[in-house]
Write a protein that holds these residues in place. Structure first.
Motif, PDB file in Angstrom:
ATOM      1  N   GLU A  63      28.669 -32.394 -13.521  1.00 39.48           N
ATOM      2  CA  GLU A  63      28.657 -30.976 -14.310  1.00 39.48           C
ATOM      3  C   GLU A  63      27.218 -30.328 -14.081  1.00 39.48           C
ATOM      4  N   THR A  64      26.155 -31.136 -13.626  1.00 39.08           N
ATOM      5  CA  THR A  64      24.994 -30.958 -13.093  1.00 39.08           C
ATOM      6  C   THR A  64      25.066 -29.565 -11.714  1.00 39.08           C
ATOM      7  N   GLY A  79      23.592 -25.916  -9.309  1.00 37.44           N
ATOM      8  CA  GLY A  79      24.260 -26.157  -7.461  1.00 37.44           C
ATOM      9  C   GLY A  79      23.095 -25.174  -6.536  1.00 37.44           C
ATOM     10  N   ARG A  80      23.273 -24.264  -7.064  1.00 35.08           N
ATOM     11  CA  ARG A  80      21.933 -23.155  -6.576  1.00 35.08           C
ATOM     12  C   ARG A  80      21.082 -23.926  -6.099  1.00 35.08           C
ATOM     13  N   TYR A 140      19.626 -30.103 -17.472  1.00 35.69           N
ATOM     14  CA  TYR A 140      20.407 -30.526 -16.716  1.00 35.69           C
ATOM     15  C   TYR A 140      19.015 -31.298 -15.124  1.00 35.69           C
ATOM     16  N   ARG A 141      17.493 -30.881 -16.687  1.00 38.30           N
ATOM     17  CA  ARG A 141      16.685 -31.650 -15.399  1.00 38.30           C
ATOM     18  C   ARG A 141      15.880 -32.607 -14.879  1.00 38.30           C
ATOM     19  N   TYR A 142      16.903 -32.920 -15.254  1.00 36.53           N
ATOM     20  CA  TYR A 142      16.598 -34.589 -15.046  1.00 36.53           C
ATOM     21  C   TYR A 142      17.326 -35.633 -13.964  1.00 36.53           C
ATOM     22  N   ALA A 195      19.278 -33.174 -12.018  1.00 34.54           N
ATOM     23  CA  ALA A 195      19.298 -32.015 -11.357  1.00 34.54           C
ATOM     24  C   ALA A 195      17.744 -32.385 -10.216  1.00 34.54           C
ATOM     25  N   SER A 196      16.488 -32.674 -10.780  1.00 33.22           N
ATOM     26  CA  SER A 196      15.307 -33.473  -9.741  1.00 33.22           C
ATOM     27  C   SER A 196      16.160 -34.409  -8.925  1.00 33.22           C
ATOM     28  N   ALA A 197      16.841 -35.154  -9.550  1.00 38.81           N
ATOM     29  CA  ALA A 197      16.694 -37.081  -8.495  1.00 38.81           C
ATOM     30  C   ALA A 197      17.883 -35.758  -8.074  1.00 38.81           C
ATOM     31  N   LEU A 198      18.740 -34.943  -7.731  1.00 37.53           N
ATOM     32  CA  LEU A 198      19.375 -34.877  -6.649  1.00 37.53           C
ATOM     33  C   LEU A 198      18.739 -34.125  -6.160  1.00 37.53           C
ATOM     34  N   THR A 199      18.134 -32.501  -6.240  1.00 35.01           N
ATOM     35  CA  THR A 199      17.155 -32.195  -5.291  1.00 35.01           C
ATOM     36  C   THR A 199      16.404 -33.190  -4.413  1.00 35.01           C
ATOM     37  N   SER A 200      15.821 -33.799  -4.975  1.00 37.06           N
ATOM     38  CA  SER A 200      14.581 -34.788  -4.353  1.00 37.06           C
ATOM     39  C   SER A 200      15.128 -35.493  -3.368  1.00 37.06           C
ATOM     40  N   ASP A 201      16.479 -36.205  -3.288  1.00 38.46           N
ATOM     41  CA  ASP A 201      17.563 -36.970  -2.278  1.00 38.46           C
ATOM     42  C   ASP A 201      18.081 -36.221  -1.175  1.00 38.46           C
ATOM     43  N   LEU A 202      18.359 -34.556  -1.393  1.00 37.56           N
ATOM     44  CA  LEU A 202      19.262 -34.343  -0.437  1.00 37.56           C
ATOM     45  C   LEU A 202      18.016 -34.000   0.235  1.00 37.56           C
TER      46      LEU A 202
END
Length: 440
Positions: free
Chosen positions: A249-250, A255-256, A380-382, A384-391
């Motif tokens: 969902e996040t 995604g963008r 979604y911030r929590y 999305a931020s984790a995914l952004t960091s690891d990517l």
């Protein structure tokens, strides 16, 4: 940043910072302490493995290969953790939704500690043959999965309590863990390589930093759990909607922004490995420098990195975080054109490369977290931020040592600057796109 994982999660819009949320019992000093302890422990684990991947594993796991090929094989396994981290995100975010943040954090840190301490018992090729590389790969994947789960939300909470005109200062606090972890790891390996014979070091001395990493993880676990499990902080996480949202969902909703956020700090993350892991491999393979001496150079340079991260907070408060990142990306591009050659010019050249590199790294890395976090919807911030960091770590740093060493060994050390230059260009483009989206 998670460890290698704290990046990409510490910027919030001013409306959030000024939101009417209960502040009872929340101490920013405790938050900052918890964040620094947590990040330092994670980065210490990271650098213990990184240093061993240069001076231990090529000989211990790949003695049949040439020194160069052994190091490249070691770097290939090094990258496995970065591939595993996004998978760890998915697993542990689901874990958190079911059992809660404190249980997730405990399991992730236990997995991280177990994977790390097990590396200290790694049998070599002489004992188990090819199985040594297989065991190393499994344990490295275990570290990566765990690093995908150690995000505790404290940097986000710290950012929310940042005064409106102090966001740059608060953004740099989690980033201090990187040079602090490197200082401790470099110091340990420098000590053992200096005071032990080569035989003793490869027989047993290299194992002790992994045992120390496990002990530090235990301290960090209790320190962080003391904060995240307290009723006051649980209340804040709930009031501010800092909760794990479903990953699918996040991604559909953000995604963008996740993609832009993953590429915006690429210059910082590429620089990260270009002044920590790669130079150690280059000087040991292609110069007459000793491991102990270069590790001391790295340790001293990391102190400059600490100062530069602190300075980035001051600069960001004055001229803005995006401008700091843009300026430092340009400086990194210039650095890439001449500095790598300094690694071939002896002690002075090596020290010059490392100190200048760490200053640029500190200025950029200090503000690399949360560049686009304010674009995420709060719900979604929590996640999305984790995914952004690891990517961001995967794209910017995961393969940096391997690529830099491979092209440099073929075309000369100056070729490694091309990797840095590409990261700087991508950062400038991503920041420009993000700025355009914010204006629209």
């Amino acid at each position: 940043m998670s460890a290698e994982s704290g990046a990409a999660t510490t910027a919030f819009p001013s409306t959030v910072a000024s939101a009417s949320v209960p502040h009872h019992g929340v101490n920013p000093a405790d938050l900052a302490t918890g964040v620094i302890i947590g990040r330092t422990s994670e980065y210490f684990d990271f650098f213990v493995y990184a240093i061993a991947s240069v001076i231990v594993f090529p000989k211990w796991v790949f003695p049949y290969a040439t020194p160069l090929n052994g190091t490249l094989l070691s770097f290939a396994i090094f990258a496995l953790a970065f591939l595993a981290r996004p998978i760890g995100d998915v697993i542990f975010l689901a874990f958190e939704r079911i059992w809660g943040r404190n249980v997730k954090l405990t399991v992730a840190l236990i997995l991280l500690g177990a994977s790390t301490v097990s590396l200290g018992f790694l049998p070599g090729y002489a004992q188990v043959g090819w199985s040594s590389a297989l065991i190393l790969s499994i344990l490295r994947i275990g570290q990566g999965l765990a690093l995908g789960g150690v995000w505790d939300g404290l940097p986000s909470l710290l950012a929310i309590y940042a005064p409106e005109k102090q966001r740059g200062w608060y953004a740099m606090i989690p980033q201090l863990g990187a040079p602090l972890g490197l200082i401790v790891a470099s110091g340990l390996f420098a000590y053992f390589t200096t005071f032990l014979s080569a035989q003793d070091f490869f027989d047993w001395g290299w194992r002790y930093p992994f045992f120390v990493a496990f002990a530090i993880n235990v301290v960090a676990l209790f320190s962080r759990l003391r904060i995240v499990t307290s009723p006051e902080y649980q209340e804040q996480f709930e009031a501010l909607e800092l909760q794990a949202a479903p990953v699918k969902e996040t991604i559909e909703a953000e995604g963008r922004n996740i993609v832009i956020g993953a590429f915006a700090p690429l210059a910082s993350f590429a620089m990260f490995h270009m002044v920590t892991v790669f130079p150690l491999s280059w000087v040991l393979l292609f110069t007459k420098q000793t491991p102990a001496k270069f590790l001391l150079i790295e340790l001293v340079s990391a102190i400059f990195g600490v100062a530069a991260i602190v300075a980035s907070g001051v600069l960001a408060n004055r001229i803005g975080r995006t401008r700091v990142l843009s300026i430092t990306a340009a400086a990194i591009a210039a650095f890439s054109g001449f500095a790598p050659q300094l690694l071939n010019t002896g002690d002075v050249g090596e020290a010059s490369f490392m100190i200048l590199g760490f200053i640029l790294l500190g200025l950029s890395f200090g503000q690399a977290s949360g560049t686009t976090a304010s674009n995420f919807a709060q719900i979604y911030r929590y996640t999305a931020s984790a995914l952004t960091s690891d990517l961001a770590w995967l794209f910017g740093a995961g393969f940096a040592p391997f690529v830099a060493l491979a092209i440099s060994s073929r075309f000369g050390v100056i070729a490694s600057g091309g990797y840095l230059l590409s990261g700087a260009i991508v950062t400038v483009l991503a920041l420009a796109i993000n700025r355009q989206l914010e204006e629209d």
